[in-house]
Design an enzyme around this catalytic site. Sequence first.
Site, PDB file in Angstrom:
ATOM      1  N   HIS A 150      40.580  44.210  40.715  1.00  0.00           N
ATOM      2  CA  HIS A 150      40.699  43.949  42.158  1.00  0.00           C
ATOM      3  C   HIS A 150      41.577  45.013  42.826  1.00  0.00           C
ATOM      4  O   HIS A 150      41.148  45.669  43.787  1.00  0.00           O
ATOM      5  CB  HIS A 150      41.299  42.558  42.345  1.00  0.00           C
ATOM      6  CG  HIS A 150      41.500  42.153  43.772  1.00  0.00           C
ATOM      7  ND1 HIS A 150      40.660  41.284  44.422  1.00  0.00           N
ATOM      8  CD2 HIS A 150      42.443  42.502  44.689  1.00  0.00           C
ATOM      9  CE1 HIS A 150      41.078  41.108  45.670  1.00  0.00           C
ATOM     10  NE2 HIS A 150      42.160  41.839  45.860  1.00  0.00           N
ATOM     11  N   GLU A 151      42.793  45.175  42.307  1.00  0.00           N
ATOM     12  CA  GLU A 151      43.698  46.164  42.901  1.00  0.00           C
ATOM     13  C   GLU A 151      43.178  47.582  42.686  1.00  0.00           C
ATOM     14  O   GLU A 151      43.391  48.460  43.523  1.00  0.00           O
ATOM     15  CB  GLU A 151      45.100  46.011  42.317  1.00  0.00           C
ATOM     16  CG  GLU A 151      45.731  44.628  42.509  1.00  0.00           C
ATOM     17  CD  GLU A 151      45.780  44.170  43.963  1.00  0.00           C
ATOM     18  OE1 GLU A 151      45.710  45.013  44.873  1.00  0.00           O
ATOM     19  OE2 GLU A 151      45.884  42.953  44.180  1.00  0.00           O
ATOM     20  N   HIS A 166      39.250  52.715  46.867  1.00  0.00           N
ATOM     21  CA  HIS A 166      38.876  52.756  48.284  1.00  0.00           C
ATOM     22  C   HIS A 166      39.819  53.701  49.030  1.00  0.00           C
ATOM     23  O   HIS A 166      39.385  54.542  49.839  1.00  0.00           O
ATOM     24  CB  HIS A 166      38.948  51.344  48.865  1.00  0.00           C
ATOM     25  CG  HIS A 166      38.253  51.175  50.177  1.00  0.00           C
ATOM     26  ND1 HIS A 166      38.185  49.969  50.832  1.00  0.00           N
ATOM     27  CD2 HIS A 166      37.596  52.057  50.970  1.00  0.00           C
ATOM     28  CE1 HIS A 166      37.514  50.116  51.960  1.00  0.00           C
ATOM     29  NE2 HIS A 166      37.161  51.375  52.077  1.00  0.00           N
ATOM     30  N   HIS A 183      40.917  48.392  45.514  1.00  0.00           N
ATOM     31  CA  HIS A 183      41.685  48.844  46.681  1.00  0.00           C
ATOM     32  C   HIS A 183      42.089  50.311  46.527  1.00  0.00           C
ATOM     33  O   HIS A 183      41.951  51.111  47.463  1.00  0.00           O
ATOM     34  CB  HIS A 183      42.963  48.013  46.821  1.00  0.00           C
ATOM     35  CG  HIS A 183      42.755  46.628  47.330  1.00  0.00           C
ATOM     36  ND1 HIS A 183      41.996  46.352  48.436  1.00  0.00           N
ATOM     37  CD2 HIS A 183      43.240  45.439  46.894  1.00  0.00           C
ATOM     38  CE1 HIS A 183      42.022  45.040  48.663  1.00  0.00           C
ATOM     39  NE2 HIS A 183      42.770  44.473  47.748  1.00  0.00           N
TER      40      HIS A 183
END
Length: 599
Positions: free
Chosen positions: A391-392, A398, A395
């Site tokens: 998940h992180e 991105h 980020h």
Amino acid sequence: MSNKIPKRSEVPASDKWNLSSIYKSNEQWEEELKKLPSLTEKVTAFKGKLGESPETLLAALKALEAAELQLETVYHYASLQHEADEDDSEATDRDGRAMMAYTQLQSEISFMDPELLAIPEETLRQWIARPEFADYKIYVEKLLHYNKYTLSEKEERLLSLQMQPAQTPYNAFSVLENVDLNKQFGTVNVNGEEKPLTQTTFTTLLKNQDRKVRQQTYKQFYKKFEDFQNVIAAIYAGSVNQDIFSMRARGYDSSLHQALYGNKVPLSVYHNLIECVHKNLDSLHEYYSLRKKIMGLDELRHYDVYVPLVKSVAMHHSYEESVEICRKALAPLGKEYTDRLCNGLLNGWCDRYENVGKRSGAFSSGSYIGDPYILLNYDADDIRDVFTMAHEGGHSMHSWYSVHNNPFLSYDYTIFEAEVASTFNEELVFEYLLKNAKSEDEKKYLLAMRADDILATLYRQTMFAEFELKTHEAVENGTPLTAELLRKIYRELLELYFGPEMHFEENSDMEGLRIPHFYSAFYVYKYATGISAALALAKRVTNGGEAEREDYFKFLKSGGSRYPIESLRIAGVDMESTEPVQAACDTFKEIVEQLKKLF
């Protein structure tokens, strides 16, 4: 779980993030901080001159870019150090001085926006259409979007001066929760051994198969919050009042309107999310009934909802093993993506484990200069932490693509988009682990875990979003927030979302007073919209070909160059429609049906 949480100084360098991609030392940070006043003066030298000519405006924008880039870098470095150890007085001092520098800069350059917007729009658009404005065009166009709510120079200066004191509610709550309260939770008896109860271990202990451990953990934890309920309620009320002050000062219709306006997200997206989830609460209630049955309980308690449903599956993954799971699971995104992410996770991007004073939970924090850093409190015995890593990592990747494909003043993407990139990665990890499950029990475990993940991200965050809406609407309508009212609002939502099978404790509603995200108002709904978009895009990319993958990378590379609804539409999903949210609810329902068959 260790009996002793290490001090920051006791953590090996290999387990900490390496901040040298920002600054090599604290001494270098001090030198860079000193440069901010002169960079600020170069911006203020253009005061009263922005409309003179396109050349003057361009020079002013370049000066602004230099000052804000310097400020972001200085602030980012100090903030990361502070988050890693709030007990470190020197790090706290640097963080405080960085925030003061931020407030000072914003105050000094507050003339920019109103003066720039005083230039006739037609003239301004002609100027920014010139090739030399390429790096600043999007920034100015987005500024024009705020024209209606931009105040006079004097008013903007006043608002900028209160930016630092406006952080007081969040800062006070963070210190209370992560430092002062964290020292008072005590220990929990686990198999005859006293284990420390902290913000981080709370989640782990609630997953313990021994119900007595869960009960003690839950009651002991919330009792301590209840002891401070009036203080916490006052802190949160201060945060809400700050939101409403800003909304009224600028002339927005509501706090929600102000929060969504900047990203051009229609209010209907927020309200439709809540309405759509309400229509699908039956499948959530059915899941809780199934959980009660599987666990063999006479009654389901709030502290029973986090324990894994499959007791016999031990899934231990070292940090390095989890990195390799991410590498294989994210293979549909290509080798360039996985190599860059995994190399970063292994070589300085990530602060891996819990230490005294470290912020609980996890986050990714990127800036234009430096690596896109990740804070974890990794637990090798918790499979969810593999998902947290992915998940992180979503980020951070991105951020990496945004930085490398956009100029500074338009690189930063919105939170609305951020939760798509992160949850997309989670979905690919789930599909990979499910496909490679070694037994039926492991498959059961993964399905149950995924049900809990979608529940937490879609249903739970929508409940949080509804709580935020109700608290802000109460104050907007003239009702002050008290501990009693906040607990009443939250208990009603608990009962609505969890349904008739759930039995709550007298202080279960204290949960509403311990959520840090509430201090960034109207943030959490983006988790729910994010998972809805991510589930749709994950299916599109994995079931599609090169074109679908490239559409997704166009989204990652967009940065702040487009508004979020537009960038997601380019990726292949329309968030103005209720279809993605309904599809996510349907996915949850399908998983519940699979679990019913397996159990």
